[in-house]
Design an enzyme around this catalytic site. Sequence first.
Site, PDB file in Angstrom:
ATOM      1  N   ASN A 293      -3.933 -19.113  19.951  1.00  0.00           N
ATOM      2  CA  ASN A 293      -3.581 -19.372  18.574  1.00  0.00           C
ATOM      3  C   ASN A 293      -4.881 -19.467  17.776  1.00  0.00           C
ATOM      4  O   ASN A 293      -5.955 -19.620  18.358  1.00  0.00           O
ATOM      5  CB  ASN A 293      -2.802 -20.700  18.511  1.00  0.00           C
ATOM      6  CG  ASN A 293      -2.145 -20.942  17.183  1.00  0.00           C
ATOM      7  OD1 ASN A 293      -2.589 -20.469  16.154  1.00  0.00           O
ATOM      8  ND2 ASN A 293      -1.081 -21.725  17.209  1.00  0.00           N
TER       9      ASN A 293
ATOM     10  N   ILE B 248       4.489 -16.317  13.943  1.00  0.00           N
ATOM     11  CA  ILE B 248       4.981 -17.663  13.624  1.00  0.00           C
ATOM     12  C   ILE B 248       5.005 -17.777  12.103  1.00  0.00           C
ATOM     13  O   ILE B 248       3.986 -17.592  11.438  1.00  0.00           O
ATOM     14  CB  ILE B 248       4.066 -18.749  14.227  1.00  0.00           C
ATOM     15  CG1 ILE B 248       4.086 -18.653  15.753  1.00  0.00           C
ATOM     16  CG2 ILE B 248       4.498 -20.129  13.762  1.00  0.00           C
ATOM     17  CD1 ILE B 248       3.127 -19.591  16.433  1.00  0.00           C
TER      18      ILE B 248
ATOM     19  N   GLY C  72       2.551 -17.086   7.438  1.00  0.00           N
ATOM     20  CA  GLY C  72       2.468 -17.405   8.856  1.00  0.00           C
ATOM     21  C   GLY C  72       1.329 -16.642   9.503  1.00  0.00           C
ATOM     22  O   GLY C  72       0.438 -16.138   8.817  1.00  0.00           O
ATOM     23  N   HIS C  73       1.359 -16.561  10.819  1.00  0.00           N
ATOM     24  CA  HIS C  73       0.319 -15.809  11.509  1.00  0.00           C
ATOM     25  C   HIS C  73       0.800 -15.351  12.881  1.00  0.00           C
ATOM     26  O   HIS C  73       1.832 -15.789  13.375  1.00  0.00           O
ATOM     27  CB  HIS C  73      -0.973 -16.628  11.617  1.00  0.00           C
ATOM     28  CG  HIS C  73      -0.859 -17.849  12.455  1.00  0.00           C
ATOM     29  ND1 HIS C  73      -0.308 -19.027  11.999  1.00  0.00           N
ATOM     30  CD2 HIS C  73      -1.218 -18.081  13.736  1.00  0.00           C
ATOM     31  CE1 HIS C  73      -0.339 -19.936  12.962  1.00  0.00           C
ATOM     32  NE2 HIS C  73      -0.886 -19.387  14.024  1.00  0.00           N
ATOM     33  N   TYR C  74       0.025 -14.479  13.471  1.00  0.00           N
ATOM     34  CA  TYR C  74       0.364 -13.922  14.779  1.00  0.00           C
ATOM     35  C   TYR C  74      -0.365 -14.698  15.864  1.00  0.00           C
ATOM     36  O   TYR C  74      -1.501 -15.137  15.680  1.00  0.00           O
ATOM     37  CB  TYR C  74      -0.022 -12.439  14.847  1.00  0.00           C
ATOM     38  CG  TYR C  74       0.807 -11.581  13.936  1.00  0.00           C
ATOM     39  CD1 TYR C  74       2.024 -11.069  14.370  1.00  0.00           C
ATOM     40  CD2 TYR C  74       0.398 -11.315  12.641  1.00  0.00           C
ATOM     41  CE1 TYR C  74       2.805 -10.293  13.530  1.00  0.00           C
ATOM     42  CE2 TYR C  74       1.164 -10.540  11.796  1.00  0.00           C
ATOM     43  CZ  TYR C  74       2.361 -10.033  12.251  1.00  0.00           C
ATOM     44  OH  TYR C  74       3.138  -9.274  11.416  1.00  0.00           O
TER      45      TYR C  74
END
Length: 160
Positions: A136, A111, A118-120
């Site tokens: 998340n 994302i 962002g991050h996974y």
Amino acid sequence: LREHEVELPDTDTGDNANANSGPDANVVAQLQSMGFDENLCKHAALNNINADTAVAWIFENMENPAYLVPPTEAPQAPPAARANPDISEDDIVARNNGTGHYKMRAIISHIGNSTGGGHYVAHVFDTTLGQWILYNDRKVAISDKPPLEHGYAYIFERDS
């Protein structure tokens, strides 16, 4: 050999120069490092090409007491190959492993606008609930529409 290929010299001049002289010592050592019985490892190495297939063989045969004693025979081809010498290795693998049906169990996606930000997150299919769950950094929630088309990595489980 093709024009641009050069044959490598045979460098194995020790006791293992003959591939049929016994179990592959490297495979046996790898399996033993995983905590398996030495004799079981030797049987697995005799009946398999590498440590990966030998581990699968061990899990299928570890309850058989015949494999807890040292092997006394030369390496044996899988039973399917002994019954029909014309059968291909691919056919043997297919017979031993089934048809290989898999179900997607998880997807990892990113994302953010770029990999620099962002991050996974992970979406995992919960078989008990029969629903996809979003994991998340900030929350865990049911996901009605996991982003299947935007996956970075897909995780599958063998169904049969």
